[in-house]
Design a protein around this motif. Structure first.
Motif, short mmCIF file in Angstrom:
data_model
loop_
_atom_site.label_atom_id
_atom_site.label_comp_id
_atom_site.label_asym_id
_atom_site.label_seq_id
_atom_site.Cartn_x
_atom_site.Cartn_y
_atom_site.Cartn_z
N ASP A 198 0.83 -1.22 0.00
CA ASP A 198 0.00 0.00 0.00
C ASP A 198 0.86 1.27 0.00
OD1 ASP A 198 -2.91 -1.24 0.85
OD2 ASP A 198 -1.26 -2.25 1.83
N LEU A 199 1.80 1.31 0.94
CA LEU A 199 2.67 2.47 1.03
C LEU A 199 3.57 2.59 -0.20
CD1 LEU A 199 3.55 4.80 2.82
CD2 LEU A 199 5.24 3.31 3.86
N MET A 200 4.08 1.42 -0.65
CA MET A 200 4.98 1.41 -1.80
C MET A 200 4.30 2.01 -3.04
SD MET A 200 7.05 -1.90 -3.23
CE MET A 200 6.11 -2.28 -4.70
N ILE A 201 3.06 1.62 -3.28
CA ILE A 201 2.34 2.11 -4.47
C ILE A 201 2.05 3.60 -4.32
CG2 ILE A 201 0.06 2.04 -5.58
CD1 ILE A 201 1.76 -0.16 -6.56
N GLU A 202 1.69 4.02 -3.13
CA GLU A 202 1.37 5.44 -2.92
C GLU A 202 2.58 6.32 -3.24
OE1 GLU A 202 -0.24 6.24 1.00
OE2 GLU A 202 0.32 8.35 0.72
N ARG A 203 3.73 5.91 -2.70
CA ARG A 203 4.95 6.69 -2.92
C ARG A 203 5.41 6.61 -4.38
NH1 ARG A 203 6.77 7.21 2.61
NH2 ARG A 203 5.01 8.43 3.35
N ALA A 204 5.36 5.39 -4.95
CA ALA A 204 5.83 5.23 -6.34
C ALA A 204 4.95 6.02 -7.30
CB ALA A 204 5.84 3.75 -6.71
N SER A 205 3.63 6.04 -7.05
CA SER A 205 2.72 6.78 -7.93
C SER A 205 3.05 8.27 -7.90
CB SER A 205 1.27 6.63 -7.44
OG SER A 205 0.90 5.29 -7.38
N GLN A 206 3.33 8.76 -6.71
CA GLN A 206 3.63 10.17 -6.57
C GLN A 206 4.93 10.53 -7.30
OE1 GLN A 206 4.26 11.61 -2.51
NE2 GLN A 206 2.53 13.00 -2.80
N LEU A 207 5.92 9.65 -7.15
CA LEU A 207 7.21 9.91 -7.78
C LEU A 207 7.09 9.89 -9.30
CD1 LEU A 207 10.21 10.30 -7.05
CD2 LEU A 207 10.50 7.84 -7.25
N VAL A 208 6.41 8.88 -9.84
CA VAL A 208 6.27 8.77 -11.29
C VAL A 208 5.47 9.95 -11.83
CG1 VAL A 208 5.08 7.44 -13.08
CG2 VAL A 208 6.55 6.28 -11.43
N ALA A 209 4.36 10.28 -11.17
CA ALA A 209 3.52 11.39 -11.65
C ALA A 209 4.29 12.70 -11.63
CB ALA A 209 2.25 11.50 -10.80
N MET A 210 5.03 12.94 -10.55
CA MET A 210 5.77 14.19 -10.47
C MET A 210 6.92 14.21 -11.48
SD MET A 210 4.18 16.27 -8.61
CE MET A 210 5.48 17.54 -8.60
N GLY A 211 7.53 13.07 -11.74
CA GLY A 211 8.56 13.00 -12.78
C GLY A 211 7.99 13.43 -14.13
N ILE A 212 6.81 12.92 -14.45
CA ILE A 212 6.16 13.28 -15.72
C ILE A 212 5.77 14.75 -15.71
CG2 ILE A 212 4.12 12.87 -17.16
CD1 ILE A 212 4.23 9.92 -16.15
N ASN A 213 5.15 15.21 -14.62
CA ASN A 213 4.75 16.62 -14.53
C ASN A 213 5.94 17.56 -14.74
OD1 ASN A 213 2.00 16.15 -14.03
ND2 ASN A 213 2.30 16.02 -11.80
N CYS A 214 7.07 17.20 -14.13
CA CYS A 214 8.25 18.07 -14.24
C CYS A 214 8.84 18.00 -15.64
CB CYS A 214 9.29 17.68 -13.19
SG CYS A 214 8.73 18.00 -11.51
N ALA A 215 8.78 16.83 -16.27
CA ALA A 215 9.28 16.72 -17.64
C ALA A 215 8.43 17.56 -18.59
CB ALA A 215 9.28 15.26 -18.08
N LEU A 216 7.12 17.61 -18.35
CA LEU A 216 6.21 18.30 -19.27
C LEU A 216 6.08 19.78 -18.98
CD1 LEU A 216 3.40 15.58 -19.60
CD2 LEU A 216 5.27 16.07 -21.19
#
Lengths: 298, 298, 298, 298
Positions: free
Chosen positions: C266-284
């Motif tokens: 549960d915690l792993m997915i929450e953190r990983a989702s945030q990291l991936v989404a922010m990586g994409i947001n920052c790239a775009l």
């Protein structure tokens, strides 16, 4: 006049604009944040306001405070006022998140309790190794609601108080307001304890210093308003104050049992829970950086 | 008179008790369940009611229907009336759950869509092996909301319609009512399509047969009421119908933007989603036992 | 040797330590963050690695990255490498969150998509008024899974691509790894598209530039490992590499269908989702402050 | 031999196939449902099995029991065996849902507790008016986990036991198994109490008749398996029992701290919670129809 509200500040408005015997009101600005402190000094004041003796502090907060607003001056103001209500000393504080987590408008207590930094179990050695020798002992519980547990909220808190002997209890609970615009935008802290379920219409017996033997500070945010109160309040705002009173009486039998809440209640509760929890965390652990606390609890 | 409501039956009440040119109303009892069918026949009727031409069927359901009420006669009535609105034939039906799943009062569509029995991908062989040769092809989507996706709900549905060529679209969405007591107790089905977000105050362009090229049946349950409407409605119920109209006008600027919802919204949406989804499932798969469908989707 | 993994870097390890014809590997340190770039150059390389031609970039991230770690250098590294894979130009980017949100280990895509800053619907005037004239047009969808929707993920994405004509698609999906310690600690970005459900054992047809007509960048984090692979991997780590291969063969029939995940998923997915989404947001949106973006989307 | 398991039946397997002094095993079929009852009779048996004296009953249930399977014979078998472990008499029973509701694999206790039919607060008059004069008094609590509350689970249960004086406590908790195939398919009931957190690797002090003064029945379902145990178990299943022991030793330092869980854990916990809760409800309220109880609690 029997408008449904848990806010001392709204009770005061209802009684009128003049002085009330046995009641002291002090409204002031703290760095841009409005604070209203009401003291109910005696039985007379208590009767006039329909509230037990004690101190009631209201802090106005930004509506639906953005995540980015969490660490603004209003957090400092909250923490400062919670500290005012806490007894001197450094004993364990028990934080209880009251209410029903399955009903969003009543979930303030359980959701805020999730974000309390509990430290009672952290031993001296561990404290040293993580550089937190001076943290205060804090415990947190979510007692649930009578309909689900079969046990009065007060019974559970009383049991745990006997066991862990805290120096004070902080009880977080959702409140009822008479004004839509106060929902999610006001934090009330009080020294007079709490009646679980009063905000949502199922009042149980009072949890306070008299029943528990230690000071009970209640902290709440209004999340619901009853339909009749809402209607008469809108009428008053439209400039028909006299009619409002008349209509309030008319509407009571119809709208009293119906509590309503804004459609954005989910976001409102999430933000309010975070603000209340962090206010308590900062009041109890003044030496820690609020952002570090948030990183630990979330 | 501009009360905020998505229900044809409430629009009709507002226009008055007499006959309306271009509008046909037929209210009847179906085995203890009240059904109201309104047909808007022409432009004149459309103007009077403020609703597009089409058929609007309202079924009254038990409030906060208990899990145990799910398989009662009201489910049969729902399924029967959904079938009436569907075109002849046996092509694929696309069910779209509209609304924002993060806001409980707007989550009816996404939550009901989760319980739709989608079958389009089940091949002939598999159908045979599970004894479901005759199930109808059904697909289900949750398009999300513009503010989250950056894409109009209508654009997504239109794209998918082009790809999978359904014979009809069923769009599920939360509605606004002018009466608190209708929240969670009324299901409206209509042949005239849907305007996403109209119930919650962010109306987008219409999704209907004209824009999609196939019939669009909308199904909704009222979950919110605007504060001004609520107030004037309470006043009317208190016996002051004439004042209600006056106050409605007064209150509009204050209460219009504030949509409220009952505090038990969580349970209401859960039960309403289940009822709507099962009504659709039963309308589309009349040969299956409703309890078997529920066991598959939940 | 047929270990179950979606990571190019693990496929490479399995083939051996020497050079592979048609495959280029480049591992380097970027300010303390380990990056491995593998290029599959031709059919020969593709056969050896069992991966389509394209570029595969792996960034190692801190395990269960704390909320406080979100804005560290690893976010910059992620954004930089996503940008490398995106085509030149400034057209709309469509971000699709693949997977089943009801299964925690498969919910990376839907959860990350919730945190994408979608901007396609924000008109020029509004952009100006909020001081964001230069933001890039981004749209985000959560297509759901075939078993729930009856529609192939690829069909939905293809439909929306036709409608909104993006210059690229970014597809986020949970992956399978052969090593427990990679779960939640590796982000893989690839230019070769995605096969929905491959990580969780229900592979569907490929979504890539060939099928969609625009570049498809896939971004994923491993969240599951199959039980047989886990066992042989532990044996290898215990120093019995040769036995590992033998046992892997033995265990395959038993453990292959069983995918496991850490209990803290549960915690792993929450953190990983945030990291991936922010990586994409920052790239775009390279001109925006990452913290401002997070405040907007959360 | 130190495989990680909370199941008496697995401990027994590990000791070997012959008779064990001080241990009685009785495996039988109850209408198609396999039941295994192990009695640990004395210190010798306790040492051999690594379990306290008491009765351990294991009921095999259908994997990921469908909603439709809930009311089958296995529910009757569960209820019957829970009754066997309860003391005679009709006093209040306190049901405690142990574990961390934020970690799906550890959420069995809190989720099952939500579905317990608590009746202690229902007065005689109300009981009469709803036709439930003879229901047994039941209370339910969710004590939370030490890391969140700062209070030992045992401290909270002990406090509440002192206050409400139940005749027995039922503690629900997630367990660890050594076999993947037992996850979600076995219910263990025991008369020897419970050690909170043992299943997930954070064992606390025992909660049992000795510490509480009333019988403590524990009910659990295995939801996790440690990685090293999983590996050696797969090796054994592949026919290499002797190597399994060797590898188990090798793998211990690597895999011991890593607990894994199936990727379908969300569904598994949901179904297991429902089954356990309904088993308890039926054991405590034998006069009520199970379907009526489910309708009340859900």
């Amino acid at each position: 006049m029997n408008l449904r509200t848990d806010l001392a500040v709204e009770r005061h408005e209802l009684v009128g604009s003049g002085d009330i015997d046995g009641v002291e009101l002090n409204k002031y600005d703290d760095g841009g944040v409005t604070v209203t402190q009401i003291r109910v000094l005696n039985e007379n004041g208590s009767r006039s306001l329909g509230k037990p003796k004690g101190t009631y502090i209201t802090v106005d907060v930004t509506p639906f405070s953005k995540a980015s607003d969490l660490f603004s001056h209003q957090l400092t103001v909250l923490a400062k006022n919670i500290k005012k209500l806490l007894p001197e000393g450094s004993g364990t504080v028990l934080v209880a998140g009251l209410g029903n987590k399955s009903i969003t408008s009543d979930a303030l207590g359980p959701m805020a309790a999730e974000l309390i930094f509990s430290t009672r179990h952290i031993g001296a050695e561990l404290r040293k190794s993580i550089g937190m020798e001076n943290i205060r002992s804090v415990a947190g519980i979510v007692p649930g609601v009578l309909g689900k547990t079969g046990i009065e909220t007060g019974e559970i808190i009383e049991s745990v108080v006997k066991k862990i002997q805290p120096c004070a209890v902080i009880a977080i609970d959702a409140l009822a307001s008479r004004r839509l615009e106060r929902l999610g935008t006001t934090v009330q802290m009080a020294s007079s304890g709490v009646v679980p379920g009063s905000g949502v219409g199922n009042a149980r017996s009072r949890i306070d210093e008299q029943t528990l033997g230690v000071p009970v500070i209640s902290i709440g945010v209004p999340t619901v308003v009853d339909a009749a109160t809402l209607a008469s309040d809108l009428i008053e705002q439209a400039g028909y104050a006299s009619d409002a009173a008349a209509f309030q009486k008319l509407l009571k039998p119809i709208g009293e049992q119906i509590m309503v809440t804004p459609k954005e209640i989910d976001l409102m509760i999430e933000r309010a829970s975070q603000l209340v929890a962090m206010g308590i965390n900062c009041a109890l652990q003044p030496e820690l950086d609020p952002k570090d606390i948030l990183a630990i609890v979330s």
